[in-house]
Design an enzyme around this catalytic site. Structure first.
Site, PDB file in Angstrom:
ATOM      1  N   ASP A 197       5.403  15.816  46.258  1.00 57.46           N
ATOM      2  CA  ASP A 197       4.755  16.201  45.000  1.00 57.46           C
ATOM      3  C   ASP A 197       3.233  16.309  45.132  1.00 57.46           C
ATOM      4  O   ASP A 197       2.554  16.648  44.159  1.00 57.46           O
ATOM      5  CB  ASP A 197       5.097  15.186  43.911  1.00 57.46           C
ATOM      6  CG  ASP A 197       6.564  15.272  43.516  1.00 57.46           C
ATOM      7  OD1 ASP A 197       7.172  16.347  43.681  1.00 57.46           O
ATOM      8  OD2 ASP A 197       7.117  14.260  43.051  1.00 57.46           O
ATOM      9  N   LYS A 231       7.155   7.454  38.002  1.00 55.30           N
ATOM     10  CA  LYS A 231       8.133   8.284  37.291  1.00 55.30           C
ATOM     11  C   LYS A 231       9.526   8.116  37.892  1.00 55.30           C
ATOM     12  O   LYS A 231      10.507   7.959  37.166  1.00 55.30           O
ATOM     13  CB  LYS A 231       7.671   9.751  37.360  1.00 55.30           C
ATOM     14  CG  LYS A 231       8.562  10.716  36.600  1.00 55.30           C
ATOM     15  CD  LYS A 231       7.786  11.912  36.079  1.00 55.30           C
ATOM     16  CE  LYS A 231       7.394  12.876  37.173  1.00 55.30           C
ATOM     17  NZ  LYS A 231       8.534  13.628  37.696  1.00 55.30           N
TER      18      LYS A 231
HETATM   19  C1  S3P Z   1      12.103  12.838  42.806  1.00 60.09           C
HETATM   20  C2  S3P Z   1      12.376  13.500  43.944  1.00 60.09           C
HETATM   21  C3  S3P Z   1      11.609  14.658  44.409  1.00 60.09           C
HETATM   22  C4  S3P Z   1      10.313  14.854  43.625  1.00 60.09           C
HETATM   23  C5  S3P Z   1      10.467  14.598  42.173  1.00 60.09           C
HETATM   24  C6  S3P Z   1      10.972  13.191  41.927  1.00 60.09           C
HETATM   25  C7  S3P Z   1      12.949  11.686  42.447  1.00 60.09           C
HETATM   26  O1  S3P Z   1      12.409  15.807  44.266  1.00 60.09           O
HETATM   27  O2  S3P Z   1       9.814  16.158  43.819  1.00 60.09           O
HETATM   28  O3  S3P Z   1       9.236  14.740  41.477  1.00 60.09           O
HETATM   29  O4  S3P Z   1      12.553  10.881  41.577  1.00 60.09           O
HETATM   30  O5  S3P Z   1      14.039  11.558  43.034  1.00 60.09           O
HETATM   31  P1  S3P Z   1      13.492  16.213  45.401  1.00 60.09           P
HETATM   32  O6  S3P Z   1      14.259  15.011  45.692  1.00 60.09           O
HETATM   33  O7  S3P Z   1      14.339  17.281  44.775  1.00 60.09           O
HETATM   34  O8  S3P Z   1      12.656  16.722  46.523  1.00 60.09           O
END
Ligand code: S3P
Length: 446
Positions: free
Chosen positions: A329, A28
């Site tokens: 996550d 993702k």
């Molecule tokens: C992500 C960063 C994470 C993660 C999210 C995806 C990203 O969040 O929880 O599902 O793709 O940069 P944070 O950077 O806010 O911790």
């Protein structure tokens, strides 16, 4: 705002051994970034293996609304004709990111570096989430924001991008790849060098991919666990080819299920093993999990491997706070695994979980409790008292959170009594085809 689809309750029952080889959908984080950077490049980029979950599709729509030409050419195969850095057009419609904090925050960064105005919104979950800490550095760089949130967070909001963005030196107040990435994307429009100094290194997909599209970006160690990322602004980004590897955060669900369901033996193909994403693997192996890393190789600039996972007797461990960024996550599903482990598991330093798709710290503890597992929250730590067989029997409130829904269903595959979820609809945000893939392994989900 996105309208909530009708709730889709689902339940998982104790299943026979899980068997088979599967590939989970594309990562993702990489999918969002591939679309955004391709939209900022000059010319046509191609993406293979794009995650076609709702979160990423919303980012694709936003890129289209901002002037990129986005075409789906086949399953996971997308082509994007970019506008060039600072070339976004002012969108006529509201940019609606649905459930996705990543899409929303990264695109806020990209828009902040362009002289345009855009309206941002999302679903009821995203409307509760904080946007101010992302806006703070973007405002320092010259953007302006009008916040109209009344749902507990800051959305909907209007962002007016900077006419002459300023480079900054930024130390994120939290270990957040989204914060870092928003600043780096805004910095594309600024002259000179923007520097982000992270105390704790977070997933590095943005900086790696910026290099892949031809930007000048240097990454150096900072302190014990941190990094310093310096980006030269106003590059001309060249179009690129991207192959998206399988998402380790999605692989986590069949992986945990195979560990917990007696007799299971599965292979997960092509899972990305970027070291800033492998905290769960490290933790599960410390717990005694039988996970073999097979055919490690490089694919599209990332390490990937096939993971052979066999049912294992797990024991409780202490998970240090410093590991949180590399498995942020994965805590709900780790908490499920810990419920079946002998002894106590303490997961430290989980404050960031409070601002995810739900308050994941509270919701994870509630998921375990409603299924008869003893658990406590102490400050920012989650403590789980495991037993080799968890009782189950509860219906879990998923709070529009895909990872809670999948975690609860994994629990039900191995617990004495079935586990239900109030709504499985949000699984489609990150893992379309989850139920079919699990059925293919032999899971009893209905
Ligand atoms: C992500 C960063 C994470 C993660 C999210 C995806 C990203 O969040 O929880 O599902 O793709 O940069 P944070 O950077 O806010 O911790």
């Amino acid at each position: 705002m996105t309208h909530a689809p009708a709730a889709q309750p689902l339940a998982a029952r104790r299943s026979g051994a899980l068997k088979g080889r599967v590939r989970v959908p594309g990562d993702k984080s990489i999918s969002h970034r591939a679309l955004i950077l391709a939209a900022l490049a000059v010319g046509r980029s191609r993406i293979a293996g794009l995650l076609e979950g709702e979160d990423v599709v919303n980012t694709a729509k936003a890129m289209q609304a901002l002037g990129a030409r986005v075409t789906r050419e086949g399953e996971g195969a997308w082509s994007i004709h970019g506008t060039g850095v600072s070339g976004f057009a002012e969108p006529r419609e509201v940019l609606d990111f649905g459930n996705s904090g990543t899409g929303c925050r990264l695109v806020m960064g990209a828009v902040a570096g362009c002289p345009i105005m855009a309206n941002f919104d999302g679903d009821a979950s995203l409307r509760k989430r904080p946007m101010r800490r992302v806006l703070e550095p973007l405002v320092r760089m010259g953007a302006q924001a009008v916040l109209r949130g009344s749902g507990g967070g800051d959305l909907p909001l209007t962002l007016i991008g900077a006419r002459d963005p300023r480079p900054i030196v930024y130390e994120p107040p939290a270990a957040s790849a989204q914060l870092k990435s928003a600043v780096l994307l805004a910095a594309l429009g600024a002259p000179g060098t923007t520097t982000v100094i992270e105390k704790e290194a977070t997933r590095d997909h943005t900086e790696k991919m910026l290099g892949h599209f031809g930007a000048q970006v240097t990454v150096t160690p900072h302190g014990e666990h941190g990094r310093r990322i310096a980006l030269r602004g106003q590059p001309e980004l060249s179009p690129a080819e991207i192959r998206v590897p399988a998402d380790p955060s999605s692989a986590a669900f069949p992986l945990a299920a195979a560990l917990l369901v007696p007799g299971s033996d599965i292979v997960l193909e092509g899972v990305m093993l970027n070291p800033l994403r492998t905290g769960l693997l490290e933790t599960l192996r410390e717990m005694g999990a039988a996970i073999e890393i097979l055919d490690r190789r490089n694919d599209g600039g990332e390490d990937v491997a096939d993971l052979r996972v066999r049912a294992s007797a797990l024991r409780g461990v202490e998970v240090p706070a410093a590991r949180a960024p590399s498995m942020i996550d994965e805590y709900p599903v780790l908490a499920v695994a810990a419920s079946f482990a002998e002894g106590l598991t303490r997961m430290r330093g989980l404050h960031e979980l409070r601002v995810k798709e739900s308050d994941r710290l509270a919701a994870t503890a509630a998921m375990l409790r409603v299924n008869g597992v003893e658990t406590e929250i102490e400050g920012d730590d989650l403590i789980v008292h495991g037993r080799p067989r968890a009782p189950g029997g509860g219906v879990v409130a998923t709070h529009m959170d895909h990872r809670l829904a999948m975690s609860a269903l994994v629990m039900g595959l191995a617990s004495d009594k079935p586990v239900g979820v109030d709504d499985a609809a949000f699984i489609a945000t990150s893992f379309p085809g989850f139920t079919d893939l699990m059925h293919g392994l032999g899971a009893d989900l209905a």
